[in-house]
Design an enzyme around this catalytic site. Sequence first.
Site, PDB file in Angstrom:
ATOM      1  N   SER A  26      -6.538 -27.689 -31.787  1.00 51.87           N
ATOM      2  CA  SER A  26      -5.981 -28.238 -33.030  1.00 51.87           C
ATOM      3  C   SER A  26      -4.517 -28.552 -32.812  1.00 51.87           C
ATOM      4  O   SER A  26      -3.706 -27.636 -32.564  1.00 51.87           O
ATOM      5  CB  SER A  26      -6.107 -27.233 -34.170  1.00 51.87           C
ATOM      6  OG  SER A  26      -5.235 -27.632 -35.226  1.00 51.87           O
ATOM      7  N   GLY A  57      -5.449 -24.280 -44.380  1.00 55.09           N
ATOM      8  CA  GLY A  57      -4.079 -24.588 -44.809  1.00 55.09           C
ATOM      9  C   GLY A  57      -3.042 -24.303 -43.746  1.00 55.09           C
ATOM     10  O   GLY A  57      -2.041 -25.007 -43.671  1.00 55.09           O
ATOM     11  N   MET A  66     -15.447 -22.416 -41.451  1.00 53.87           N
ATOM     12  CA  MET A  66     -14.048 -21.976 -41.465  1.00 53.87           C
ATOM     13  C   MET A  66     -14.022 -20.463 -41.287  1.00 53.87           C
ATOM     14  O   MET A  66     -14.683 -19.725 -42.027  1.00 53.87           O
ATOM     15  CB  MET A  66     -13.378 -22.343 -42.792  1.00 53.87           C
ATOM     16  CG  MET A  66     -13.149 -23.827 -43.009  1.00 53.87           C
ATOM     17  SD  MET A  66     -12.201 -24.645 -41.708  1.00 53.87           S
ATOM     18  CE  MET A  66     -10.643 -23.745 -41.781  1.00 53.87           C
ATOM     19  N   MET A  79      -8.658 -31.996 -45.155  1.00 52.81           N
ATOM     20  CA  MET A  79      -8.384 -30.980 -46.187  1.00 52.81           C
ATOM     21  C   MET A  79      -7.567 -31.667 -47.269  1.00 52.81           C
ATOM     22  O   MET A  79      -6.389 -31.355 -47.497  1.00 52.81           O
ATOM     23  CB  MET A  79      -7.646 -29.788 -45.568  1.00 52.81           C
ATOM     24  CG  MET A  79      -8.544 -28.937 -44.678  1.00 52.81           C
ATOM     25  SD  MET A  79      -7.627 -27.857 -43.560  1.00 52.81           S
ATOM     26  CE  MET A  79      -7.339 -29.010 -42.223  1.00 52.81           C
ATOM     27  N   HIS A  96     -10.591 -33.242 -39.393  1.00 56.32           N
ATOM     28  CA  HIS A  96     -10.938 -32.256 -40.422  1.00 56.32           C
ATOM     29  C   HIS A  96     -10.087 -32.560 -41.658  1.00 56.32           C
ATOM     30  O   HIS A  96      -8.887 -32.292 -41.673  1.00 56.32           O
ATOM     31  CB  HIS A  96     -10.650 -30.861 -39.843  1.00 56.32           C
ATOM     32  CG  HIS A  96     -10.825 -29.731 -40.784  1.00 56.32           C
ATOM     33  ND1 HIS A  96     -10.371 -28.457 -40.513  1.00 56.32           N
ATOM     34  CD2 HIS A  96     -11.414 -29.646 -42.011  1.00 56.32           C
ATOM     35  CE1 HIS A  96     -10.657 -27.640 -41.515  1.00 56.32           C
ATOM     36  NE2 HIS A  96     -11.278 -28.341 -42.439  1.00 56.32           N
ATOM     37  N   MET A 145      -3.919 -32.445 -44.012  1.00 57.13           N
ATOM     38  CA  MET A 145      -3.677 -31.618 -45.210  1.00 57.13           C
ATOM     39  C   MET A 145      -2.767 -32.355 -46.182  1.00 57.13           C
ATOM     40  O   MET A 145      -1.822 -33.034 -45.765  1.00 57.13           O
ATOM     41  CB  MET A 145      -2.998 -30.313 -44.801  1.00 57.13           C
ATOM     42  CG  MET A 145      -3.747 -29.530 -43.753  1.00 57.13           C
ATOM     43  SD  MET A 145      -2.838 -28.028 -43.348  1.00 57.13           S
ATOM     44  CE  MET A 145      -3.954 -27.288 -42.159  1.00 57.13           C
ATOM     45  N   ASP A 196     -13.584 -22.780 -36.797  1.00 62.17           N
ATOM     46  CA  ASP A 196     -12.174 -23.160 -36.897  1.00 62.17           C
ATOM     47  C   ASP A 196     -11.374 -22.065 -37.593  1.00 62.17           C
ATOM     48  O   ASP A 196     -11.613 -21.764 -38.759  1.00 62.17           O
ATOM     49  CB  ASP A 196     -12.106 -24.475 -37.701  1.00 62.17           C
ATOM     50  CG  ASP A 196     -10.712 -25.057 -37.802  1.00 62.17           C
ATOM     51  OD1 ASP A 196      -9.793 -24.539 -37.144  1.00 62.17           O
ATOM     52  OD2 ASP A 196     -10.570 -26.056 -38.536  1.00 62.17           O
ATOM     53  N   GLY A 197     -10.400 -21.522 -36.871  1.00 64.56           N
ATOM     54  CA  GLY A 197      -9.467 -20.570 -37.453  1.00 64.56           C
ATOM     55  C   GLY A 197      -9.434 -19.244 -36.728  1.00 64.56           C
ATOM     56  O   GLY A 197     -10.430 -18.512 -36.720  1.00 64.56           O
ATOM     57  N   ASP A 256      -6.134 -31.861 -38.031  1.00 69.99           N
ATOM     58  CA  ASP A 256      -6.141 -31.206 -39.341  1.00 69.99           C
ATOM     59  C   ASP A 256      -5.287 -31.994 -40.323  1.00 69.99           C
ATOM     60  O   ASP A 256      -4.057 -31.978 -40.240  1.00 69.99           O
ATOM     61  CB  ASP A 256      -5.597 -29.781 -39.212  1.00 69.99           C
ATOM     62  CG  ASP A 256      -6.587 -28.850 -38.549  1.00 69.99           C
ATOM     63  OD1 ASP A 256      -7.738 -28.778 -39.020  1.00 69.99           O
ATOM     64  OD2 ASP A 256      -6.206 -28.205 -37.554  1.00 69.99           O
ATOM     65  N   HIS A 269      -8.842 -31.849 -32.170  1.00 72.45           N
ATOM     66  CA  HIS A 269      -9.075 -31.506 -33.576  1.00 72.45           C
ATOM     67  C   HIS A 269      -7.842 -31.868 -34.394  1.00 72.45           C
ATOM     68  O   HIS A 269      -6.732 -31.422 -34.106  1.00 72.45           O
ATOM     69  CB  HIS A 269      -9.387 -30.011 -33.683  1.00 72.45           C
ATOM     70  CG  HIS A 269      -9.800 -29.565 -35.046  1.00 72.45           C
ATOM     71  ND1 HIS A 269     -11.075 -29.758 -35.549  1.00 72.45           N
ATOM     72  CD2 HIS A 269      -9.112 -28.927 -36.033  1.00 72.45           C
ATOM     73  CE1 HIS A 269     -11.152 -29.250 -36.776  1.00 72.45           C
ATOM     74  NE2 HIS A 269      -9.968 -28.743 -37.096  1.00 72.45           N
TER      75      HIS A 269
HETATM   76  C1  DX5 Z   1      -6.634 -24.449 -40.707  1.00 72.69           C
HETATM   77  C2  DX5 Z   1      -7.002 -25.490 -39.684  1.00 72.69           C
HETATM   78  C3  DX5 Z   1      -7.238 -24.976 -38.318  1.00 72.69           C
HETATM   79  C4  DX5 Z   1      -6.049 -24.320 -37.692  1.00 72.69           C
HETATM   80  C5  DX5 Z   1      -6.487 -23.529 -36.504  1.00 72.69           C
HETATM   81  O1  DX5 Z   1      -6.617 -25.024 -41.965  1.00 72.69           O
HETATM   82  O2  DX5 Z   1      -8.180 -26.151 -40.095  1.00 72.69           O
HETATM   83  O3  DX5 Z   1      -7.701 -26.002 -37.477  1.00 72.69           O
HETATM   84  O4  DX5 Z   1      -5.067 -25.219 -37.323  1.00 72.69           O
HETATM   85  O5  DX5 Z   1      -5.372 -22.900 -35.993  1.00 72.69           O
HETATM   86  P1  DX5 Z   1      -5.461 -21.504 -35.288  1.00 72.69           P
HETATM   87  O6  DX5 Z   1      -6.345 -21.657 -34.107  1.00 72.69           O
HETATM   88  O7  DX5 Z   1      -4.040 -21.209 -34.925  1.00 72.69           O
HETATM   89  O8  DX5 Z   1      -6.019 -20.534 -36.296  1.00 72.69           O
HETATM   90 ZN    ZN Z   2      -9.286 -27.583 -38.733  1.00 69.93          ZN
END
Ligand code: DX5
Ligand code: ZN
Length: 222
Positions: A9, A143, A138, A69, A67, A38, A174-175, A36, A34
């Site tokens: 990510s 976030g 997740m 959000m 992804h 937001m 993810d996470g 993200d 990946h």
């Molecule tokens: C959170 C994201 C993740 C996040 C993962 O909202 O969707 O992709 O960036 O980061 P790490 O691996 O640091 O938890």
């Molecule tokens: Zn993500």
Amino acid sequence: MPNVKIAPSILAADFARLGAEVADIDAAGAEWVHLDVMDGHYVPNISFGPAVIKALRPHTAKVFDCHLMIAPADPYFGAFKDAGVDLLTVHVEAGPHLHKSLQSIRFLGLKAGVTLNPATPVSMIETVIDMVDLVLIMSVNPGFGGQAFIPESIGRVAQAKALIADRPIELEVDGGVTEHNAAALAKAGATVLVAGSAIFSAGHRKGYAERIAAIRAAANGG
Ligand code: DX5
Ligand code: ZN
């Protein structure tokens, strides 16, 4: 469980040199990138949007796994297609018309993903499972990067795997993914592991390659 894909990510990358960071994780052996997205509305953080993704597209030929959000998401699907994403994932919780959202993504010729927050039952996607190419579990609340992995996620991955059965659907997590939970996730059925801080905290390309290899080796059984 062989052949797990690693999807770094770039939320955890150096935003001042994102193009080089994407090229570095490509060279370091990542299968997917990946992304993200937001909006500060659906999640309490703002990251980047289609213009940044479009600027990154020439820096790698790897799969752009986007992804979303954001809410609403549907008005922006076309912009993300134009930016060059391969796969668009929407949250079950982020919009009122999930079936229509997934239809729209596939109509654009993109792969469609659906994702569930930690509190959302896996049964919420039973009715759309044949409309998706990817299910994303997740394992933190969305976030922010760098959060602690929620251990109950492993059971949720197993539930999603049971729902997917033998369909050709990727199962992504993810996470908070690290080399320490990768084996359990792969055993539960994960086929794609997202990792942000666990990879980018290494700080340079050689470190990224080592971190990716360690997560992959753990996932694939050492
Ligand atoms: C959170 C994201 C993740 C996040 C993962 O909202 O969707 O992709 O960036 O980061 P790490 O691996 O640091 O938890
Ligand atoms: Zn993500």
